[in-house]
Design an enzyme around this catalytic site. Structure first.
Site, PDB file in Angstrom:
ATOM      1  N   GLU A 279       0.873  -1.182   0.000  1.00 16.85           N
ATOM      2  CA  GLU A 279       0.000   0.000   0.000  1.00 16.85           C
ATOM      3  C   GLU A 279       0.908   1.228   0.000  1.00 16.85           C
ATOM      4  O   GLU A 279       1.564   1.528   0.980  1.00 16.85           O
ATOM      5  CB  GLU A 279      -0.947  -0.010   1.209  1.00 16.85           C
ATOM      6  CG  GLU A 279      -0.235  -0.330   2.494  1.00 16.85           C
ATOM      7  CD  GLU A 279      -1.141  -0.747   3.623  1.00 16.85           C
ATOM      8  OE1 GLU A 279      -2.237  -1.245   3.360  1.00 16.85           O
ATOM      9  OE2 GLU A 279      -0.716  -0.599   4.776  1.00 16.85           O
ATOM     10  N   TYR A 322       8.542  18.002   9.679  1.00 15.21           N
ATOM     11  CA  TYR A 322       9.542  16.945   9.454  1.00 15.21           C
ATOM     12  C   TYR A 322      10.832  17.477   8.834  1.00 15.21           C
ATOM     13  O   TYR A 322      11.619  16.685   8.307  1.00 15.21           O
ATOM     14  CB  TYR A 322       9.006  15.873   8.487  1.00 15.21           C
ATOM     15  CG  TYR A 322       7.582  15.458   8.685  1.00 15.21           C
ATOM     16  CD1 TYR A 322       7.175  14.767   9.817  1.00 15.21           C
ATOM     17  CD2 TYR A 322       6.629  15.727   7.702  1.00 15.21           C
ATOM     18  CE1 TYR A 322       5.862  14.379   9.972  1.00 15.21           C
ATOM     19  CE2 TYR A 322       5.308  15.330   7.848  1.00 15.21           C
ATOM     20  CZ  TYR A 322       4.927  14.661   8.987  1.00 15.21           C
ATOM     21  OH  TYR A 322       3.625  14.276   9.142  1.00 15.21           O
ATOM     22  N   CYS A 352       1.882  33.130  11.059  1.00 18.01           N
ATOM     23  CA  CYS A 352       2.540  33.865  12.139  1.00 18.01           C
ATOM     24  C   CYS A 352       3.345  32.912  13.007  1.00 18.01           C
ATOM     25  O   CYS A 352       3.015  32.673  14.181  1.00 18.01           O
ATOM     26  CB  CYS A 352       1.494  34.586  12.964  1.00 18.01           C
ATOM     27  SG  CYS A 352       0.578  35.726  11.937  1.00 18.01           S
TER      28      CYS A 352
HETATM   29  N1  LLP Z   1       0.264   2.040   5.117  1.00 18.04           N
HETATM   30  C1  LLP Z   1       0.179   2.465   6.388  1.00 18.04           C
HETATM   31  C2  LLP Z   1      -0.349   1.567   7.389  1.00 18.04           C
HETATM   32  C3  LLP Z   1       0.601   3.744   6.722  1.00 18.04           C
HETATM   33  O1  LLP Z   1       0.538   4.143   7.982  1.00 18.04           O
HETATM   34  C4  LLP Z   1       1.108   4.608   5.719  1.00 18.04           C
HETATM   35  C5  LLP Z   1       1.570   5.952   6.039  1.00 18.04           C
HETATM   36  C6  LLP Z   1       1.150   4.136   4.395  1.00 18.04           C
HETATM   37  C7  LLP Z   1       0.727   2.834   4.140  1.00 18.04           C
HETATM   38  C8  LLP Z   1       1.634   4.973   3.244  1.00 18.04           C
HETATM   39  O2  LLP Z   1       2.905   5.449   3.393  1.00 18.04           O
HETATM   40  P1  LLP Z   1       3.621   6.121   2.130  1.00 18.04           P
HETATM   41  O3  LLP Z   1       3.726   5.080   1.066  1.00 18.04           O
HETATM   42  O4  LLP Z   1       2.768   7.248   1.665  1.00 18.04           O
HETATM   43  O5  LLP Z   1       4.913   6.583   2.634  1.00 18.04           O
HETATM   44  N2  LLP Z   1       2.536  12.826   6.969  1.00 18.04           N
HETATM   45  C9  LLP Z   1       3.820  12.190   6.754  1.00 18.04           C
HETATM   46  C10 LLP Z   1       3.679  10.765   6.298  1.00 18.04           C
HETATM   47  C11 LLP Z   1       2.947   9.899   7.271  1.00 18.04           C
HETATM   48  C12 LLP Z   1       2.704   8.512   6.738  1.00 18.04           C
HETATM   49  C13 LLP Z   1       1.920   7.689   7.705  1.00 18.04           C
HETATM   50  N3  LLP Z   1       1.580   6.407   7.233  1.00 18.04           N
HETATM   51  C14 LLP Z   1       4.617  13.018   5.756  1.00 18.04           C
HETATM   52  O6  LLP Z   1       4.134  14.028   5.276  1.00 18.04           O
HETATM   53  O7  LLP Z   1       5.764  12.673   5.463  1.00 18.04           O
END
Ligand code: LLP
Length: 438
Positions: A279, A322, A352
């Site tokens: 995913e 981050y 701000c």
């Molecule tokens: N599966 C699960 C169970 C997850 O918790 C996440 C992301 C994904 C898949 C997808 O991850 P990706 O392939 O998009 O890296 N807001 C943060 C990212 C948090 C991701 C949390 N979980 C950012 O902006 O870097």
């Protein structure tokens, strides 16, 4: 002066039509990424499936693209589930995550008959078993495990390390207890396990080490309970390059490495190869997106020049949260020579907060008020994490394809901010206007 084009559309014209800040997504790039998932993962491994992690970016139009591309959808809340179902996305291809799912969320997932619920812990398992029995609705589930491996990424976006709030630790009592309970639950069918190590990861080592540890656990579960893991979800987290300091990583760098380890270790442990799924969110949508801002001000200080733009941490909190790094260009004169000034140039958001700096150190032509600044690689976790801080209105989202642009999310207006905003009777204005001072 040359203009920047995105998805075949002239960014200056986009800004004239739709205003700033503006999220612009190129549909062709999203679809190309989905095709790569099919070619490099699904076609290569027979018992496999793939979902798009909708937390990265979800609107009804996005759900339609994902459905069209024959991927599944991972949701984590009532809002994401509702958006997906409203677009007509088939429930059977939806999976639900979350470490603190409410009864309303579990109930909606059961009622809709979604494909999988990924159960995060013992208490959720008990609630779900009871709810499914009460409703008389069967549900296929996976148990989420934390492999105890910390990937090389920002600490806030690691998820599978020891002590993580997500999932069940592989070692200790909790996982065997959960498996036992799940096997006893009449209305639940335990299909297998799930892990997700973290996000924005550029090397496959943590994923591979997690596979190795999870296969050992699969072996123990088989020995102890005769439980055969028929499905294994390998999560996502594959990085998307948003700065020259980061590499471009093909999906197969992760999936091939994980699959080789899985095939090898399952064979060595006498386990049947489970159905595998991934995913991925960021990897599909991040590079398809840019954000267009208007330069409102240029402030020249002794050590730094600040380029103040009309958006910031409200539409993209990632640098503040981050220390995410981005690249930018001036969309209205993309061919202008870069500034020769030795001084640092920073792109400052308009919130701000001193921490609202979108890019700490950027290389651009000398900016002027009215320029259009494009921030690249903002397709993931910007719109989906946006807020109304400082009562800023959320930008519109435009989807472009072959030069044609359409709004898929309208820009908020100040009136939208008042939707649901109520004044208690006792605070209602009475009679004459309040007047200031003597
Ligand atoms: N599966 C699960 C169970 C997850 O918790 C996440 C992301 C994904 C898949 C997808 O991850 P990706 O392939 O998009 O890296 N807001 C943060 C990212 C948090 C991701 C949390 N979980 C950012 O902006 O870097």
């Amino acid at each position: 002066m040359a203009h920047l084009f995105w998805g075949g559309a002239d960014c200056v014209q986009l800004v004239e039509r739709f205003g700033t800040p503006l999220y612009v997504l190129d549909e062709t790039v999203i679809r190309a990424r989905c095709a790569e998932v099919r070619k490099d993962f699904l076609d290569r491994w027979p018992k496999s499936s793939a979902s798009y992690a909708s937390k990265a970016f979800l609107t009804q139009a996005m759900a339609r693209i994902v459905e069209d591309e024959e991927l599944g959808l991972d949701v984590v809340s009532l809002g994401e589930l509702h958006t997906a179902l409203s677009s007509g996305f088939p429930a059977s291809r939806i999976e639900m995550h979350g470490n603190a799912k409410s009864e309303a969320e579990l109930s909606a997932a059961l009622d809709a008959g979604i494909g999988r619920i990924i159960v995060d812990g013992l208490m959720e398992l008990e609630v779900l078993a009871e709810l499914a029995a009460r409703k008389g609705r069967r549900s296929e589930i996976l148990l989420r495990v934390a492999p105890g491996i910390a990937p090389n990424t920002h600490a806030y976006i690691t998820t599978g390390q020891e002590g993580s709030k997500f999932g069940l630790p592989l070692d200790g009592d909790l996982l065997p207890q959960a498996v036992r309970k799940a096997l006893e639950a009449e209305w639940l069918e335990l299909r297998g396990l799930h892990f997700h190590v973290g996000s924005q990861i550029f090397e496959p080592e943590a994923h591979v080490r997690s596979v190795v540890r999870v296969v050992s656990a699969m072996r123990r579960l088989k020995e102890d309970f005769g439980f055969c893991t028929r499905e294994l979800n390998l999560g996502g987290g594959f990085g998307a390059r948003s700065h020259p300091s980061e590499p471009h990583v093909p999906l197969s760098l992760f999936t091939d490495a994980m699959m080789q380890a899985l095939v090898r270790d399952c064979a060595a442990g006498g386990l049947e190869l489970p159905h595998v799924s991934i995913e991925t969110g960021r990897w599909i949508v991040s590079e398809a997106g840019i954000t267009l801002y208007r330069v409102e001000t240029v402030k020249e200080l002794p050590g730094v020049n600040y380029i103040g733009v009309d958006g910031g941490m409200a539409d993209n909190p990632r640098p503040a949260l981050y220390q995410a790094v981005y690249e930018a260009a001036l969309a209205n004169r993309v061919d202008a020579p870069l500034s020769r000034e030795a001084k640092r140039m920073s792109v400052a958001g308009k919130c701000c907060e001193t921490g609202d700096i979108l890019i700490e150190d950027v290389r651009l032509p000398s900016p002027r008020r009215g320029d259009i600044l494009a921030l690249f690689n903002t397709g993931a976790y910007t719109f989906s994490m946006a807020s109304n801080y400082n009562r800023l209105c959320r930008p519109a989202v435009v989807l472009v394809k072959g030069g044609e642009a359409e709004v898929i999310v309208e820009r908020q207006t100040p009136d939208d901010l008042l939707r649901g905003d109520r004044i208690p009777q006792r605070l209602a204005r009475k009679g004459a206007n309040w007047e200031r001072g003597p």
